[in-house]
Scaffold this motif. Structure first.
Motif, short mmCIF file in Angstrom:
data_model
loop_
_atom_site.label_atom_id
_atom_site.label_comp_id
_atom_site.label_asym_id
_atom_site.label_seq_id
_atom_site.Cartn_x
_atom_site.Cartn_y
_atom_site.Cartn_z
N UNK A 37 -2.76 -73.96 -19.09
CA UNK A 37 -2.70 -74.68 -20.36
C UNK A 37 -1.27 -75.04 -20.76
N UNK A 38 -0.30 -74.57 -19.98
CA UNK A 38 1.12 -74.85 -20.24
C UNK A 38 1.55 -74.38 -21.62
N UNK A 39 1.25 -73.11 -21.92
CA UNK A 39 1.75 -72.55 -23.17
C UNK A 39 1.98 -71.06 -23.05
N UNK A 40 2.87 -70.55 -23.90
CA UNK A 40 3.22 -69.14 -23.92
C UNK A 40 3.66 -68.77 -25.33
N UNK A 41 3.54 -67.50 -25.67
CA UNK A 41 3.94 -67.05 -26.99
C UNK A 41 4.60 -65.68 -26.96
N UNK A 42 5.57 -65.48 -27.83
CA UNK A 42 6.30 -64.22 -27.94
C UNK A 42 6.15 -63.65 -29.34
N UNK A 43 6.33 -62.34 -29.42
CA UNK A 43 6.20 -61.64 -30.69
C UNK A 43 7.20 -60.49 -30.75
N UNK A 44 7.38 -59.99 -31.94
CA UNK A 44 8.20 -58.80 -32.13
C UNK A 44 7.44 -57.59 -31.59
N UNK A 45 8.13 -56.61 -31.03
CA UNK A 45 7.42 -55.40 -30.60
C UNK A 45 6.87 -54.59 -31.78
N UNK A 46 7.28 -54.94 -33.00
CA UNK A 46 6.89 -54.18 -34.19
C UNK A 46 5.72 -54.80 -34.96
N UNK A 47 5.38 -56.06 -34.64
CA UNK A 47 4.32 -56.73 -35.40
C UNK A 47 3.66 -57.81 -34.54
N UNK A 48 2.38 -58.02 -34.76
CA UNK A 48 1.64 -59.03 -33.99
C UNK A 48 1.94 -60.46 -34.43
N UNK A 49 2.47 -60.65 -35.60
CA UNK A 49 2.82 -61.97 -36.14
C UNK A 49 4.15 -61.86 -36.84
N UNK A 50 4.88 -62.93 -36.93
CA UNK A 50 4.60 -64.27 -36.42
C UNK A 50 4.84 -64.38 -34.92
N UNK A 51 4.32 -65.44 -34.35
CA UNK A 51 4.54 -65.75 -32.94
C UNK A 51 5.44 -66.97 -32.83
N UNK A 52 6.22 -67.00 -31.76
CA UNK A 52 6.89 -68.23 -31.36
C UNK A 52 6.15 -68.72 -30.13
N UNK A 53 5.62 -69.94 -30.22
CA UNK A 53 4.80 -70.50 -29.16
C UNK A 53 5.47 -71.75 -28.60
N UNK A 54 5.49 -71.86 -27.27
CA UNK A 54 5.92 -73.10 -26.64
C UNK A 54 4.73 -73.69 -25.92
#
Length: 130
Positions: A37-54
């Motif tokens: 799908x050509x996408x990925x997302x990162x998060x803080x190890x301390x919380x599930x949100x917010x995400x940075x998505x490319x």
């Protein structure tokens, strides 16, 4: 305040390499990556949100840069800002403002600005003294 922030990209492998290096430097972890799908997302190890998505735009058209749009990522300290800036440039980014104090924002604002390989403007900053 935010659930996620999405950044449009044109070349997923190139963007994944760039953002993986940058996110590792900021101690953010990969939550998902889907090459099909050509996408990925990162998060803080301390919380599930917010995400940075490319990802590639859902409409299938070419990703374009928005004039006046910028994503600012929070760093733990000034040394992390410096590291992130150098990693970004070494990974194909280009300088939009070297790391340094920006007292016009507030006395302790320390930030660096760069463009990702697709031209998206990114800032990495911290707000604390030293």
């Amino acid at each position: 305040m935010f659930s996620h922030i999405s950044i449009g990209i044109t070349d997923f492998p190139r963007a994944l390499t760039f953002y993986s290096a940058l996110m590792d430097t900021l101690d953010l972890r990969l939550k998902f990556c889907d090459h099909d799908k050509s996408w990925a997302g990162w998060m803080s190890p301390l919380a599930a949100r917010p995400l940075l998505v490319i990802g590639r735009p859902f409409n299938g058209e070419i990703a374009t840069v928005g004039n006046g749009q910028m994503v600012a990522l929070l760093a733990s300290d000034r040394a992390a800002v410096d590291r992130a800036y150098h990693v970004a440039l070494a990974s194909g980014g280009r300088c939009e403002g070297a790391p340094g104090l920006r007292p016009e924002y507030h006395p302790d604002y320390y930030g660096a600005y760069f463009r990702d390989p697709d031209g998206n403007k990114i800032c990495v900053c911290c707000h604390g003294p030293l």
